[in-house]
Design a protein around this motif. Sequence first.
Motif: not given
Length: 179
Positions: A23-38
């Motif tokens: 949730e929150g900042d942790h979700r946002r950071a994990a999502f940004h890592r996912l976007v970058r890797l994809l």
Amino acid sequence: MVALLLVQHGQIHNLFDEVRASEGDHRRAAFHRLVRLLAVHETAEEEVVHPFARAAFDGGAEVVDERLAEEKDAKEMLRSLEDMDTEDAKFLPVLTAFRESMLRHARAEERYEFTQLRRHVTPQRLAAMALAVRAAEKLAPTHSHPGVEGVAKNIALGPVAALVDRTRDALREALRTSG
């Protein structure tokens, strides 16, 4: 090369789980890592793997065309997710649908493309291609760009998109750490 891409498929799967469970900042950071890797993963496949696979085995062109169509759809879905706030009530359902689409895509690559590459390409050539994949990833855009599938479009538009993406990423990071 196949082993490298399979490891990345596993990392993508794990990042999807991390985004969904946080949730929150942790979700946002994990999502940004996912976007970058994809983004870097798909660009490298489009620039290195798919062009080679087209000619490496019988039916390669058809297999690649199907993967490119899936990648275009995935980029469009990812772009819509990037436009959403990760805390929006609609985010997780859209992410879940995107995850299922990406997992089907990864399974199709593994079954129809990677298996054939392992069968028809020498281990030495696959090792050399792994180096090319890594090089392509270093120069790849870090966000989704629907309509930029295939080697020609990636070469023509990728460097500009990568510069814009990496500048945007640096600004976002600077704003995040200063505030």
